[in-house]
Write an enzyme that holds these catalytic residues in place. Structure first.
Site, short mmCIF file in Angstrom:
data_model
loop_
_atom_site.label_atom_id
_atom_site.label_comp_id
_atom_site.label_asym_id
_atom_site.label_seq_id
_atom_site.Cartn_x
_atom_site.Cartn_y
_atom_site.Cartn_z
N GLU A 194 -5.28 41.86 6.08
CA GLU A 194 -6.54 41.40 5.46
C GLU A 194 -7.57 42.52 5.37
O GLU A 194 -8.64 42.34 4.78
CB GLU A 194 -7.11 40.21 6.24
CG GLU A 194 -6.49 38.89 5.86
CD GLU A 194 -5.00 38.83 6.16
OE1 GLU A 194 -4.21 38.59 5.21
OE2 GLU A 194 -4.60 39.02 7.33
N ASN A 278 1.74 39.55 4.12
CA ASN A 278 1.22 39.49 2.76
C ASN A 278 0.79 40.85 2.23
O ASN A 278 0.41 41.74 2.99
CB ASN A 278 0.01 38.55 2.70
CG ASN A 278 -1.10 39.00 3.62
OD1 ASN A 278 -0.99 38.87 4.84
ND2 ASN A 278 -2.19 39.52 3.08
N ASP A 320 -0.94 34.22 0.07
CA ASP A 320 -1.01 34.70 1.46
C ASP A 320 0.06 34.04 2.32
O ASP A 320 -0.19 33.61 3.44
CB ASP A 320 -2.39 34.47 2.09
CG ASP A 320 -2.46 35.01 3.51
OD1 ASP A 320 -2.01 36.14 3.74
OD2 ASP A 320 -2.93 34.29 4.41
#
Length: 601
Positions: A194, A278, A320
């Site tokens: 992220e 991801n 995701d």
């Protein structure tokens, strides 16, 4: 390899001898003793199964609390303790305290290790300050700290033997995973997709901490440790620069693919298995292409790190759906043929069964009927889309561009299952899977990359599937057929790891804080007890002085419980989880407690 010795690992003494010549002999020998729990995963095959059978489906209702221990930390407690002889090793979230407890003396603290870490690492930990456990080998305890320091501690004294930095928190790299020891190496992944990190798995020398190899998830072949001609996907060579060709420009350098999940190992094949997370950013419009090798199962040689095969489950991930969940290794018959199986319950809602020697795809079916982002996985070997999900663009963020809200997408970004590990019982030959039953609205937007800053680019909200109120199920799964055998609904996601036992009982925890025991064959609830806080930890079993114990960490948090853990109230905070799990605060509060259960007398 036949994972049936002692009904868990190996087929016979001959199989053990063959495996021991290749693996860490000490750990294999110790894992044969069901009285101990020497690996976070139970064994190299990730079974999370206990041969102990003093606690059975007939008497489990009589369980009582034997003793408790407070960690002194009030964030999400994932993972579980190790038990080695008369000592239990318990870990905690940031600051990643480790305790050695004397089982002969009411859990007396033999030593305590509390690293001094810069608290600025906390804001770059995506979804709570969790840690998934410690590893043991050769008289040492191995801990992967939040600041990415991998440390080896003397198991008797807690003194530091060596430490090494595995990443850079200033770039968003953090440590949340439990290390694993294979042969003479300690393997550690990295968190932070992220924040646009570039994921990798790294092997360190167990004795010295010296780095032996590092395999990146994205980038040039030599840095990924793949061979264009010998590394395969679904039986075909991946070809030169297979990753670079699927990213635009240099996006692979901030491409995600972190490796914060669980790792398994087959000593006979001498292969380690793990998944990558991801791609970055969450806005798929900004990163056209398949974005290899994010969202991928890798099989690698632990000696060199070279990949034998890979399989990308969700090309060009638009949701995701990290692929980091555990790989469970078993041998079963599929179509009247004995197979060395790898079973993986992916965040994307599909349960995969592959041949772990070749990477051949054998089964791929939904393990929650609510899954709608794809209709199925194409299983036709002659098809151009073989092995790929057949995506429904209605539920594919980015398919109609940015700044469009895609509604009713199932599962939500936290997947049909996140890090919470499943269990496999060689008695029933079933897999016991804690799941999420959650959908989402997803709106991608353009975002710029700045090192150490969130690189998300999406706004989410989460909720149960339309017409339903429960947000979780605990299921039994037949991986040879891809079928749910039974399913128990839960009010909230089941964020705890499962444990199956030779006593015919399966244990798991709930976000409200219940430890539950169910019948392995039918799913019938046999026992429940509410611990001081929500359970996102993994259940462990051990024996001491002739008595079987069951232990679990409670301490609500993780992604599902981030609102409580971090005191967040904005419904869209926590990447949409705060609003989705707002009602959780009516059932539990913060805590950090180990609760140990046993039969009376």
């Amino acid at each position: 390899m036949r994972y049936l010795l002692l009904k868990i690992c190996f087929s016979a003494a001959a199989g053990l001898a063959a495996g021991a010549a290749h693996a860490n002999e000490e750990l294999i020998k110790m894992s044969q003793n069901p009285k101990d729990w020497v690996m976070p995963t139970g064994n190299y095959a990730n079974h999370r199964y206990s041969q102990l059978k003093q606690i059975t489906s007939e008497n489990v209702a009589k369980l009582q609390v034997a003793w408790t221990f407070s960690t002194g930390v009030l964030r999400g407690h994932e993972g579980g303790p190790l038990v080695i002889g008369d000592v239990m090793y318990v870990h905690a979230p940031f600051p990643n305290t480790v305790f050695a407890l004397d089982l002969n003396n009411d859990g007396k603290i033999l030593w305590k290790y509390e690293p001094k870490q810069d608290p600025t690492v906390i804001p770059v930990m995506c979804c709570d300050t969790v840690n998934r456990g410690v590893a043991y080998a050769d008289g040492m305890i191995f801990l992967h700290q939040a600041d990415t320091t991998l440390v080896a501690l003397d198991a008797k004294t807690g003194k530091i033997v060596w430490s090494v930095k595995n990443g850079d928190p200033s770039k968003g790299e953090t440590g949340t995973s439990a290390p694993v020891v294979v042969k003479d190496k300690v393997l550690a992944g990295i968190s932070g997709a992220e924040f646009g990190v570039r994921g990798h798995l790294t092997a360190y020398d167990m004795k010295t901490g010296k780095r032996v190899w590092r395999a990146y998830s994205t980038g040039p072949d030599n840095e990924m440790l793949v061979d264009p001609q010998r590394t395969t996907e679904l039986g075909n060579a991946i070809g030169e620069n297979s990753s670079l060709k699927t990213w635009e420009g240099d996006q692979w350098k901030i491409g995600g693919g972190s490796t914060w999940g669980w790792y398994s190992y087959d000593p006979e094949l001498n292969l380690i298995y793990y998944g990558t997370a991801n791609p970055s950013t969450w806005n798929p419009v900004q990163r056209p292409g398949d974005n290899k090798w994010s969202m991928t199962i890798f099989a690698r040689d632990p000696d060199t790190g070279m990949a034998k095969w890979a399989y990308q489950m969700t090309p060009h991930d638009q949701w995701d759906y990290d692929g980091i969940n555990e790989m469970i290794l078993t041998d079963q018959n599929i179509g009247a043929k004995q197979r060395k199986m790898l079973v993986h319950f992916d965040r994307n809602g599909f349960g995969y069964t592959l041949d772990r020697e070749t990477g051949e795809l054998l089964v791929a079916e939904k393990y929650d009927p609510a899954v709608n982002w794809a209709t199925k996985i194409d299983m036709e070997k002659n098809s151009k889309t073989y092995g790929r999900p057949l995506v429904d663009e209605k539920y594919a963020p980015g398919s109609k561009g940015e700044n469009v809200n895609y509604t009713g997408v199932c599962p939500a970004a936290l997947g049909t299952k996140d890090q919470q590990p499943a269990s496999y019982s060689p008695e029933t030959r079933l897999f016991y899977v804690p799941t999420n039953h959650v959908c989402m609205d997803y709106e991608p937007f353009r975002v710029s990359y700045t090192a150490g800053q969130p690189y998300v680019g999406a706004t989410l909200s989460m909720y149960p599937p339309k017409g339903e109120s429960h947000m979780g199920n605990f299921i039994a799964w037949d991986a040879t057929k891809g079928k749910i055998v039974w399913s128990n609904p839960e009010p909230f996601s089941v964020w705890s790891g499962a444990l199956s036992t030779a006593g015919g009982v399966v244990f798991y925890g709930t976000l409200e804080g219940y430890l539950k025991a169910v019948d392995a064959k039918t799913g019938k609830e046999l026992y429940k007890f509410k611990t001081p806080s929500g359970i996102i930890g993994n259940v462990t079993a051990y024996e001491h002085k002739g008595k079987q114990y069951v232990a679990v960490l409670s301490g609500v948090g993780g992604w599902a419980g981030i609102g409580l853990a971090a005191g967040l109230t904005d419904p869209q905070a926590g990447l949409g989880a705060v609003g989705g799990y707002a009602a959780l605060s009516n059932y539990t509060a913060l805590g950090g407690t180990l609760t140990v259960f046993a039969l009376p007398g």
